[in-house]
Design a protein around this motif. Structure first.
Motif, short mmCIF file in Angstrom:
data_model
loop_
_atom_site.label_atom_id
_atom_site.label_comp_id
_atom_site.label_asym_id
_atom_site.label_seq_id
_atom_site.Cartn_x
_atom_site.Cartn_y
_atom_site.Cartn_z
N UNK A 224 0.88 -1.17 0.00
CA UNK A 224 0.00 0.00 0.00
C UNK A 224 0.92 1.22 0.00
N UNK A 225 0.86 2.02 -1.06
CA UNK A 225 1.76 3.16 -1.17
C UNK A 225 1.56 4.16 -0.03
N UNK A 226 0.32 4.37 0.38
CA UNK A 226 0.05 5.37 1.41
C UNK A 226 0.65 5.00 2.77
N UNK A 227 0.77 3.70 3.03
CA UNK A 227 1.28 3.23 4.32
C UNK A 227 2.69 2.67 4.22
N UNK A 228 3.11 2.31 3.01
CA UNK A 228 4.42 1.70 2.83
C UNK A 228 4.53 0.33 3.47
N UNK A 229 3.40 -0.37 3.57
CA UNK A 229 3.45 -1.70 4.19
C UNK A 229 2.94 -2.76 3.24
N UNK A 230 3.36 -3.99 3.50
CA UNK A 230 2.94 -5.14 2.70
C UNK A 230 1.50 -5.49 3.06
N UNK A 231 0.64 -5.54 2.02
CA UNK A 231 -0.76 -5.90 2.24
C UNK A 231 -1.18 -7.13 1.44
#
Length: 170
Positions: A66-73
């Motif tokens: 998720x680009x907004x959070x920078x986390x693996x989803x």
């Protein structure tokens, strides 16, 4: 090749991604309509085998961020399944339950179909959906997939989307 959409970054997996991927790929409830990895080692093997196939085919599942959070989803993309071969090019997607219902699967599948149409151009892309997974069936239909048949030995519906030369449509 990395792919970006408005909200997602699809990139090659790294072994350092495996613990975050295992959070959902190893979760029996999250993976109730497909295979759940039984251990971190099994998840690492799945990622490594697909990466080996990327070197051979030029494509394999991506780690979905998720680009907004920078986390693996999530994890998914185009691949020729090394664990159940013979179906040709497939698209599949697996997401962390915390992001279900946010439209990420539709966004990721649309990006995959863009890659499939150019530059890959396989004659068709296939996908499977469990009969109880209505959300996945909607994602595939929205992306232009058509139902082919029920595959009883897999307890899945088989879908396909034939290659579309979108340049001819204009």
């Amino acid at each position: 090749m990395n792919v970006e959409t408005s909200r997602l970054l699809l990139r090659r997996p790294h072994l350092a991604d495996v613990p975050a991927l295992f959070e959902f790929l190893g979760d029996v409830m999250a993976m109730q309509h497909t295979h759940a990895d039984g251990s971190l080692q099994e998840c690492r093997r799945r990622v490594a085998v697909h990466e080996w196939r990327r070197r051979h085919n030029g494509y394999a599942p991506w780690t979905i961020m998720a680009k907004s959070e920078g986390r693996i989803i999530g994890w998914g993309g185009l691949y020729d399944d090394p664990f159940d071969p013979g179906w040709g090019t497939e698209v599949a997607y697996f997401f962390h339950p915390s992001v279900w219902g946010h439209g990420y699967a539709s966004e990721m599948v649309a990006a995959c179909m863009g890659v499939a149409d150019y530059p890959l151009r396989p004659p068709e892309v296939r996908a499977f959906a469990h009969p109880a997974n209505a959300g996945s069936q909607r994602v595939l239909k929205k992306a232009g997939f058509e139902l082919v048949r029920f595959v009883p030995e897999m307890d899945r519906f088989l879908y396909r989307r034939v290659w579309q030369d979108l340049r001819l449509a204009t």
